[in-house]
Write a protein that holds these residues in place. Structure first.
Motif, short mmCIF file in Angstrom:
data_model
loop_
_atom_site.label_atom_id
_atom_site.label_comp_id
_atom_site.label_asym_id
_atom_site.label_seq_id
_atom_site.Cartn_x
_atom_site.Cartn_y
_atom_site.Cartn_z
N GLY A 152 0.83 -1.32 -0.26
CA GLY A 152 0.01 0.29 0.38
C GLY A 152 1.21 0.91 -0.12
N ARG A 153 0.71 2.18 -0.83
CA ARG A 153 1.18 4.03 -0.71
C ARG A 153 -0.02 4.91 -0.78
NH1 ARG A 153 3.15 5.52 -6.01
NH2 ARG A 153 1.32 4.92 -7.50
N PHE A 154 -0.05 5.65 0.10
CA PHE A 154 -1.04 6.60 -0.22
C PHE A 154 -0.79 6.98 -1.51
CE2 PHE A 154 0.11 7.02 4.39
CZ PHE A 154 -1.85 7.08 4.90
N LEU A 155 -1.46 7.86 -2.53
CA LEU A 155 -1.40 8.64 -3.54
C LEU A 155 -2.12 10.02 -3.70
CD1 LEU A 155 -2.87 5.93 -6.35
CD2 LEU A 155 -0.83 6.65 -5.46
N VAL A 156 -3.36 10.24 -2.51
CA VAL A 156 -4.09 11.35 -1.91
C VAL A 156 -3.94 10.72 -0.60
CG1 VAL A 156 -5.69 13.28 -2.19
CG2 VAL A 156 -5.28 11.84 -3.79
N HIS A 157 -3.30 12.54 0.20
CA HIS A 157 -3.57 12.27 1.85
C HIS A 157 -3.98 13.24 2.41
CE1 HIS A 157 -2.09 10.51 5.86
NE2 HIS A 157 -3.34 10.90 5.87
N GLY A 158 -5.60 13.32 2.22
CA GLY A 158 -5.65 15.32 2.63
C GLY A 158 -5.12 16.54 1.37
N GLY A 159 -4.98 18.04 1.94
CA GLY A 159 -4.13 18.68 1.21
C GLY A 159 -5.54 19.27 0.86
N ILE A 207 -6.48 8.32 -0.59
CA ILE A 207 -6.23 7.63 -1.71
C ILE A 207 -5.50 6.86 -1.17
CG2 ILE A 207 -6.67 6.22 -4.00
CD1 ILE A 207 -8.34 9.40 -4.62
N ILE A 208 -4.89 5.55 -0.57
CA ILE A 208 -4.07 4.62 -0.80
C ILE A 208 -4.49 3.04 -1.33
CG2 ILE A 208 -2.82 3.04 0.90
CD1 ILE A 208 -4.73 4.24 3.58
N GLU A 209 -2.99 3.22 -2.32
CA GLU A 209 -3.46 1.81 -3.92
C GLU A 209 -2.81 1.16 -3.20
OE1 GLU A 209 -0.95 2.57 -8.08
OE2 GLU A 209 0.13 2.99 -6.65
N PHE A 210 -3.43 0.04 -4.05
CA PHE A 210 -2.86 -1.69 -3.60
C PHE A 210 -2.88 -2.65 -4.80
CE2 PHE A 210 -4.60 -0.07 0.39
CZ PHE A 210 -3.70 -0.52 1.16
N PRO A 211 -1.82 -3.14 -5.19
CA PRO A 211 -1.64 -4.40 -6.11
C PRO A 211 -3.40 -5.17 -6.48
CG PRO A 211 0.19 -4.52 -4.04
CD PRO A 211 -0.77 -3.75 -3.95
N ASP A 212 -3.84 -5.10 -5.60
CA ASP A 212 -5.34 -5.41 -6.22
C ASP A 212 -6.04 -5.32 -5.16
OD1 ASP A 212 -4.71 -7.75 -4.28
OD2 ASP A 212 -3.60 -8.59 -5.76
N ARG A 213 -7.80 -5.77 -4.90
CA ARG A 213 -8.35 -5.93 -3.41
C ARG A 213 -8.74 -6.58 -2.89
NH1 ARG A 213 -14.34 -4.24 -3.42
NH2 ARG A 213 -13.68 -3.41 -5.56
N ASP A 217 -11.84 -0.93 -7.81
CA ASP A 217 -10.99 -1.13 -8.10
C ASP A 217 -10.89 -0.35 -9.06
OD1 ASP A 217 -10.46 -4.22 -7.34
OD2 ASP A 217 -12.37 -4.69 -8.44
N GLY A 218 -9.87 -0.32 -9.74
CA GLY A 218 -8.67 0.67 -10.95
C GLY A 218 -9.54 0.70 -11.92
N VAL A 219 -9.37 1.06 -13.60
CA VAL A 219 -9.46 0.45 -14.44
C VAL A 219 -8.29 -0.41 -15.37
CG1 VAL A 219 -11.51 1.61 -14.74
CG2 VAL A 219 -9.09 2.50 -15.71
N GLU A 220 -8.52 -0.54 -16.00
CA GLU A 220 -7.57 -1.53 -16.57
C GLU A 220 -7.83 -0.62 -17.58
OE1 GLU A 220 -5.22 -3.93 -16.52
OE2 GLU A 220 -6.84 -5.04 -15.23
N HIS A 221 -6.28 -0.95 -18.62
CA HIS A 221 -6.34 0.45 -19.55
C HIS A 221 -5.19 -0.01 -20.61
CE1 HIS A 221 -5.70 3.22 -16.43
NE2 HIS A 221 -5.20 3.00 -16.16
N PRO A 222 -5.86 0.18 -21.89
CA PRO A 222 -6.58 1.75 -21.87
C PRO A 222 -8.64 1.14 -21.69
CG PRO A 222 -6.55 1.09 -23.93
CD PRO A 222 -5.92 0.22 -22.93
#
Length: 108
Positions: free
Chosen positions: A34-41, A56-62, A93-98
């Motif tokens: 896990g890593r922070f993408l957005v933290h307040g601001g 918003i914290i990003e992870f490899p998968d659900r 979940d995020g989306v697959e690109h494109p």
């Protein structure tokens, strides 16, 4: 597929318990990627109202999001946040690109 823990922290009462939570959360994220993408601001509100902060914290998968949230390390600090804030938390979940907006039509 990348997944996210998203929190809308509408109100927080900063004090010793919330400070302790902030000091300890990073160590709970590391084992699950896990890593922070957005933290307040500062947010720029364009439509309606937005009280509070976005996290918003990003992870490899659900699966990793769930493992992190249910881990003994995170559960040990969770009440430091929940007892001192009002927030909504979701996993998504995020989306697959494109990805195109019309891709969601195929899911209905």
């Amino acid at each position: 597929m990348t997944a996210y823990a998203v929190a809308h922290m509408r109100q927080a009462r900063m004090g010793p318990q919330l400070v302790e939570y902030l000091q300890k959360i990073d160590a709970t994220l590391d084992p699950f990627g896990g890593r922070f993408l957005v933290h307040g601001g500062d947010v720029e509100v364009i439509e309606n109202k937005w009280p509070g902060h976005l996290i918003i914290i990003e992870f490899p998968d659900r699966q990793q999001v769930r493992r992190w949230y249910n881990s003994a390390a995170y559960q040990a600090i969770l009440t430091l946040r929940t007892d001192n804030s009002e927030s909504d938390v979701i996993f998504v979940d995020g989306v697959e690109h494109p990805h195109k907006a019309t891709d969601v039509l195929d899911q209905t």
